[in-house]
Design an enzyme around this catalytic site. Structure first.
Site, PDB file in Angstrom:
ATOM      1  N   HIS A  11      60.708 -34.639  96.607  1.00  0.00           N
ATOM      2  CA  HIS A  11      62.035 -34.096  97.340  1.00  0.00           C
ATOM      3  C   HIS A  11      61.692 -33.991  98.939  1.00  0.00           C
ATOM      4  CE1 HIS A  11      63.462 -29.508  97.540  1.00  0.00           C
ATOM      5  NE2 HIS A  11      61.965 -30.060  96.114  1.00  0.00           N
ATOM      6  N   GLY A  12      62.545 -34.255  99.856  1.00  0.00           N
ATOM      7  CA  GLY A  12      62.823 -33.991 100.824  1.00  0.00           C
ATOM      8  C   GLY A  12      63.126 -32.774 101.080  1.00  0.00           C
ATOM      9  N   SER A  14      65.016 -29.242 101.673  1.00  0.00           N
ATOM     10  CA  SER A  14      66.277 -28.393 100.989  1.00  0.00           C
ATOM     11  C   SER A  14      67.301 -27.762 102.074  1.00  0.00           C
ATOM     12  CB  SER A  14      66.610 -27.980  99.331  1.00  0.00           C
ATOM     13  OG  SER A  14      65.539 -27.207  99.475  1.00  0.00           O
ATOM     14  N   TRP A  16      67.584 -25.225 100.370  1.00  0.00           N
ATOM     15  CA  TRP A  16      67.796 -23.188 100.674  1.00  0.00           C
ATOM     16  C   TRP A  16      65.418 -23.662 100.695  1.00  0.00           C
ATOM     17  CZ3 TRP A  16      68.831 -21.880  94.796  1.00  0.00           C
ATOM     18  CH2 TRP A  16      70.654 -21.836  94.748  1.00  0.00           C
ATOM     19  N   GLN A  23      64.667 -22.465  93.862  1.00  0.00           N
ATOM     20  CA  GLN A  23      65.093 -23.365  94.020  1.00  0.00           C
ATOM     21  C   GLN A  23      65.189 -22.888  91.947  1.00  0.00           C
ATOM     22  OE1 GLN A  23      66.114 -26.288  96.883  1.00  0.00           O
ATOM     23  NE2 GLN A  23      63.673 -26.273  97.080  1.00  0.00           N
ATOM     24  N   GLU A  87      62.712 -28.877  88.429  1.00  0.00           N
ATOM     25  CA  GLU A  87      61.734 -27.955  88.868  1.00  0.00           C
ATOM     26  C   GLU A  87      61.288 -27.311  87.823  1.00  0.00           C
ATOM     27  OE1 GLU A  87      59.208 -27.391  90.098  1.00  0.00           O
ATOM     28  OE2 GLU A  87      59.630 -27.325  91.797  1.00  0.00           O
ATOM     29  N   GLY A 151      57.541 -29.489  94.129  1.00  0.00           N
ATOM     30  CA  GLY A 151      56.388 -29.427  93.645  1.00  0.00           C
ATOM     31  C   GLY A 151      55.097 -29.049  92.910  1.00  0.00           C
TER      32      GLY A 151
END
Length: 187
Positions: A11-12, A14, A16, A23, A87, A151
């Site tokens: 994902h791009g 964030s 956080w 996260q 995640e 990630g």
């Protein structure tokens, strides 16, 4: 059956990520303006790589959903949401600033990848959780499968796809908006 191409997208950026917060499976952190730009860049890259039939499967967390929506708009397909692509859960650690954390020792006789930090999931748990979406991708009729995920989930998935255990996950950084493409044999 011929192999398929699995494109794993982180994902791009964030809100956080910027704040330095853990996260995990926190549902609500949204993308920053940079994160949205990274999602559009990932979409453009995938438009170059994807030829033939494609499906997009995304974590259902907001930061992944927003990234997947940008990709879907470019590839012209609907997104399927799959909580298995979330995640790693970090339990009570989620939302905490990384700068406020202190190192804890790994319990004696336990591999670090088997510890459920903060009461969440261990990497071993994530490794096991990814068996189902990998199986679904392998049995898909599509030539390309795009996963929009996170990630740590990407690193664990890449280990599992390479036949490595949860103890053999590589920890090279994966940038926000990165696209990692692998060819996967079908059974």
């Amino acid at each position: 059956m011929p192999p398929f191409h699995l494109h794993l997208v982180r994902h791009g950026q964030s809100t956080w990520n910027v704040e330095g917060r853990l996260q995990g499976q926190a549902h609500h952190p949204d993308l920053t303006d940079l994160g949205l730009s990274q999602a559009h860049d990932a979409a453009a890259l995938l438009a170059e790589r994807v030829t033939g039939s494609v499906t997009i499967v995304s974590s259902d967390l907001v930061r992944a959903r927003r990234t997947a929506d940008a990709i879907a708009a470019v590839l012209g397909v609907e997104v399927v949401f799959d909580p298995d692509l979330r995640e790693q859960s970090l339990g009570e650690l989620e939302g905490r600033l990384t700068s406020d954390l202190t190192a804890e020792p790994t319990p004696q006789g336990t591999h670090i990848s088997e510890v459920r930090w903060g009461g969440g999931e261990s990497l071993e748990d994530v490794h096991g959780r990814l068996a189902a979406p990998i199986d679904r991708a392998t049995t898909s009729d599509h030539e390309h499968v795009v996963w929009v995920t996170h990630g740590d989930t990407m690193r664990v998935a890449l280990a599992r796809l390479a036949g490595r255990s949860h103890r053999e996950v590589e920890w090279d950084p994966i940038a926000n908006g990165a696209v990692v493409s692998v060819t996967v044999p079908r059974d």
